[in-house]
Design an enzyme around this catalytic site. Structure first.
Site, PDB file in Angstrom:
ATOM      1  N   SER A  58       1.354  -1.308  -0.032  1.00 19.01           N
ATOM      2  CA  SER A  58       0.342  -0.257  -0.133  1.00 19.01           C
ATOM      3  C   SER A  58       0.562   1.389  -0.227  1.00 19.01           C
ATOM      4  O   SER A  58       1.962   1.153   1.130  1.00 19.01           O
ATOM      5  CB  SER A  58      -1.196  -0.334   1.501  1.00 19.01           C
ATOM      6  OG  SER A  58      -1.240   1.461   1.083  1.00 19.01           O
ATOM      7  N   HIS A  69      -2.010  -0.814  -4.621  1.00 20.02           N
ATOM      8  CA  HIS A  69      -2.839  -0.937  -3.465  1.00 20.02           C
ATOM      9  C   HIS A  69      -2.300   0.429  -3.223  1.00 20.02           C
ATOM     10  O   HIS A  69      -1.791   1.259  -2.458  1.00 20.02           O
ATOM     11  CB  HIS A  69      -2.880  -1.714  -2.285  1.00 20.02           C
ATOM     12  CG  HIS A  69      -4.173  -1.793  -1.672  1.00 20.02           C
ATOM     13  ND1 HIS A  69      -5.167  -2.026  -1.916  1.00 20.02           N
ATOM     14  CD2 HIS A  69      -3.960  -0.595  -0.096  1.00 20.02           C
ATOM     15  CE1 HIS A  69      -5.998  -2.262  -1.083  1.00 20.02           C
ATOM     16  NE2 HIS A  69      -5.437  -1.207  -0.273  1.00 20.02           N
ATOM     17  N   ASP A 111      -4.934   3.161  -1.899  1.00 21.00           N
ATOM     18  CA  ASP A 111      -6.011   3.739  -0.423  1.00 21.00           C
ATOM     19  C   ASP A 111      -7.093   5.232  -0.877  1.00 21.00           C
ATOM     20  O   ASP A 111      -5.887   6.100  -0.632  1.00 21.00           O
ATOM     21  CB  ASP A 111      -5.404   3.765   0.550  1.00 21.00           C
ATOM     22  CG  ASP A 111      -4.991   2.458   0.642  1.00 21.00           C
ATOM     23  OD1 ASP A 111      -6.145   1.801   1.245  1.00 21.00           O
ATOM     24  OD2 ASP A 111      -4.470   1.603   1.655  1.00 21.00           O
ATOM     25  N   MET A 149      -8.895   7.761  -0.244  1.00 18.91           N
ATOM     26  CA  MET A 149      -9.747   8.965   1.302  1.00 18.91           C
ATOM     27  C   MET A 149     -10.235   9.618   0.866  1.00 18.91           C
ATOM     28  O   MET A 149     -10.025  10.721   0.459  1.00 18.91           O
ATOM     29  CB  MET A 149      -9.425   8.621   2.904  1.00 18.91           C
ATOM     30  CG  MET A 149      -8.515   7.108   2.866  1.00 18.91           C
ATOM     31  SD  MET A 149      -7.125   7.324   4.015  1.00 18.91           S
ATOM     32  CE  MET A 149      -6.856   5.641   4.370  1.00 18.91           C
ATOM     33  N   HIS A 206      -8.232   0.967  -3.730  1.00 13.77           N
ATOM     34  CA  HIS A 206      -9.018   0.780  -2.280  1.00 13.77           C
ATOM     35  C   HIS A 206     -10.253   2.098  -2.299  1.00 13.77           C
ATOM     36  O   HIS A 206      -9.543   2.834  -1.848  1.00 13.77           O
ATOM     37  CB  HIS A 206      -8.974   0.256  -1.305  1.00 13.77           C
ATOM     38  CG  HIS A 206      -9.870   0.227  -0.783  1.00 13.77           C
ATOM     39  ND1 HIS A 206      -8.603  -0.503   1.339  1.00 13.77           N
ATOM     40  CD2 HIS A 206     -10.402  -0.291  -0.284  1.00 13.77           C
ATOM     41  CE1 HIS A 206      -9.893  -0.793   1.815  1.00 13.77           C
ATOM     42  NE2 HIS A 206     -10.916  -0.368   1.274  1.00 13.77           N
ATOM     43  N   MET A 253     -11.829   4.251  -0.853  1.00 14.20           N
ATOM     44  CA  MET A 253     -13.446   4.704   0.946  1.00 14.20           C
ATOM     45  C   MET A 253     -13.810   5.740   0.658  1.00 14.20           C
ATOM     46  O   MET A 253     -13.274   6.662   1.262  1.00 14.20           O
ATOM     47  CB  MET A 253     -11.949   4.601   1.932  1.00 14.20           C
ATOM     48  CG  MET A 253     -11.375   3.125   2.272  1.00 14.20           C
ATOM     49  SD  MET A 253     -10.157   3.148   3.471  1.00 14.20           S
ATOM     50  CE  MET A 253      -8.565   3.765   1.828  1.00 14.20           C
ATOM     51  N   MET A 283     -10.980  -6.064   5.207  1.00 14.61           N
ATOM     52  CA  MET A 283     -11.040  -5.170   6.424  1.00 14.61           C
ATOM     53  C   MET A 283     -10.940  -5.836   7.763  1.00 14.61           C
ATOM     54  O   MET A 283     -11.832  -6.287   7.571  1.00 14.61           O
ATOM     55  CB  MET A 283     -11.434  -3.782   6.646  1.00 14.61           C
ATOM     56  CG  MET A 283     -11.609  -3.125   5.107  1.00 14.61           C
ATOM     57  SD  MET A 283      -9.876  -2.378   4.190  1.00 14.61           S
ATOM     58  CE  MET A 283      -9.058  -1.756   5.638  1.00 14.61           C
ATOM     59  N   ASP A 293      -6.916  -6.913   4.675  1.00 15.72           N
ATOM     60  CA  ASP A 293      -6.268  -5.191   4.333  1.00 15.72           C
ATOM     61  C   ASP A 293      -6.363  -4.884   5.707  1.00 15.72           C
ATOM     62  O   ASP A 293      -6.918  -4.555   6.128  1.00 15.72           O
ATOM     63  CB  ASP A 293      -6.965  -4.555   3.155  1.00 15.72           C
ATOM     64  CG  ASP A 293      -6.546  -2.749   2.932  1.00 15.72           C
ATOM     65  OD1 ASP A 293      -5.180  -2.849   3.454  1.00 15.72           O
ATOM     66  OD2 ASP A 293      -7.438  -2.440   2.494  1.00 15.72           O
ATOM     67  N   GLY A 337      -3.201  -4.245   8.941  1.00 12.11           N
ATOM     68  CA  GLY A 337      -2.503  -4.557  10.193  1.00 12.11           C
ATOM     69  C   GLY A 337      -1.690  -5.838   9.221  1.00 12.11           C
ATOM     70  O   GLY A 337      -1.111  -6.765  10.528  1.00 12.11           O
ATOM     71  N   GLY A 387       1.296  -2.494   3.632  1.00 11.40           N
ATOM     72  CA  GLY A 387       1.769  -0.723   3.585  1.00 11.40           C
ATOM     73  C   GLY A 387       2.599  -0.796   4.784  1.00 11.40           C
ATOM     74  O   GLY A 387       4.321  -0.647   4.218  1.00 11.40           O
ATOM     75  N   SER A 388       3.021  -0.288   6.465  1.00  9.39           N
ATOM     76  CA  SER A 388       3.398  -0.221   6.968  1.00  9.39           C
ATOM     77  C   SER A 388       4.189  -1.642   7.209  1.00  9.39           C
ATOM     78  O   SER A 388       5.616  -1.281   7.998  1.00  9.39           O
ATOM     79  CB  SER A 388       3.216   0.156   8.383  1.00  9.39           C
ATOM     80  OG  SER A 388       1.957  -0.398   9.064  1.00  9.39           O
TER      81      SER A 388
HETATM   82  O1  LIG Z   1      -6.991   0.477   3.548  1.00  7.49           O
HETATM   83  C1  LIG Z   1      -5.965   1.025   4.640  1.00  7.49           C
HETATM   84  C2  LIG Z   1      -6.655   1.684   5.641  1.00  7.49           C
HETATM   85  O2  LIG Z   1      -7.564   2.511   5.119  1.00  7.49           O
HETATM   86  C3  LIG Z   1      -5.271  -0.104   4.008  1.00  7.49           C
HETATM   87  O3  LIG Z   1      -5.153  -0.248   2.470  1.00  7.49           O
HETATM   88  C4  LIG Z   1      -3.401   0.278   4.781  1.00  7.49           C
HETATM   89  O4  LIG Z   1      -3.269   1.382   4.202  1.00  7.49           O
HETATM   90  C5  LIG Z   1      -3.058  -0.969   5.152  1.00  7.49           C
HETATM   91  O5  LIG Z   1      -1.590  -0.665   5.914  1.00  7.49           O
HETATM   92  P1  LIG Z   1      -1.111  -1.614   6.821  1.00  7.49           P
HETATM   93  O6  LIG Z   1      -2.252  -1.424   8.257  1.00  7.49           O
HETATM   94  O7  LIG Z   1      -0.770  -2.548   6.039  1.00  7.49           O
HETATM   95  O8  LIG Z   1       0.088  -0.428   7.638  1.00  7.49           O
HETATM   96 FE   LIG Z   2      -6.119  -0.367   1.716  1.00  6.91          FE
END
Ligand SMILES: O=C(CO)[C@@H](O)[C@H](O)COP(=O)(O)O
Ligand SMILES: [Fe+2]
Length: 222
Positions: free
Chosen positions: A7, A32, A34, A36, A65, A67, A136, A174, A176, A196-197
């Site tokens: 992401s 990916h 995101d 928002m 994605h 949102m 999610m 998606d 954590g 992502g992180s």
């Molecule tokens: O859609 C989302 C959050 O809303 C995700 O795509 C996050 O960006 C994923 O980030 P990590 O949880 O992997 O750090």
């Molecule tokens: Fe996402």
């Protein structure tokens, strides 16, 4: 086969092109994205101009994605900017089937997203019309949150239904995702993982991506 979708929300936006190329070289299968709007979720990220900028820099599919409220209003924009997948939240769509058809009409693969609390029954009647279901495993709006494990039984239940109906639908997870949290999700039948992180916040991003993928491959059952 397990696919990893980094992401870009966690990337360094001052060098976004390089950040995308880096994860492509590291073995990512999708990018990916995101989006928002500050209404559907309590955070604002970016719009389709970011796709315009990165589309020429990568051959990987762009997994968008959304949102956002009123997704129908923006689907053409994201399709024309080069989206390969557009996923919309069930909770944001008043006429979900129509939205799916609209995405498909632009030659883009449609997917639906379920928040952690949203039951899979909400999508039983559109499974024949979609290419992906995105679960999610955090509340949408932010990167870097903790994985919500109570979503895993929903993943297993949907995976069973997909098998029983003989459908070909990707199951994406998606929120954590790490080399640890990927395991129960892959065991439950998910095959695409957003991270992502757990990739962009690491010193050796290629090693992080490969470790997550290897853990998923070892656990995957479908
Ligand atoms: O859609 C989302 C959050 O809303 C995700 O795509 C996050 O960006 C994923 O980030 P990590 O949880 O992997 O750090
Ligand atoms: Fe996402």
């Amino acid at each position: 086969m397990i696919k990893i979708a980094p992401s870009i929300l966690a990337a360094n936006f001052a060098q976004l092109g390089q950040e995308v190329k880096e994860v492509e070289a590291a073995g990512a299968e999708l990018i990916h994205i995101d989006v928002m709007d500050g209404h559907f979720v309590p955070n604002i990220s970016f719009g389709s101009i970011v796709l315009d900028a990165i589309r020429p820099l990568t051959s990987l599919p762009l997994d968008v994605h959304l949102m956002i409220e009123n997704p129908d209003q923006y689907i053409e924009q994201f399709a024309k900017a080069g989206a390969d997948y557009i996923t919309v939240h069930v909770e944001a769509c008043r006429h979900l089937h129509r939205t799916i058809q609209l995405i498909r009409s632009y030659g883009v693969k449609p997917g639906v997203v379920l928040n952690p609390h949203t039951p899979i029954e909400t999508i039983h009647h559109v499974l024949e019309d979609i290419d992906m279901v995105l679960f999610m495993t955090v509340n949408p709006g932010f990167g870097g949150q903790k994985f919500i494990s109570s979503v895993v039984p929903k993943v297993a239940a949907l995976s069973k239904i997909i098998k029983e109906r003989g459908l070909t639908i990707d199951i994406e997870i998606d929120g954590g995702i790490t080399a640890e949290t990927i395991v129960p999700c892959a065991e439950a039948g998910a095959n695409i993982f957003v991270a992502g992180s757990a990739i962009y916040n690491q010193e050796d991003r290629a090693a992080a991506l490969q470790a997550i993928k290897a853990a998923g491959e070892a656990a995957y059952v479908r």
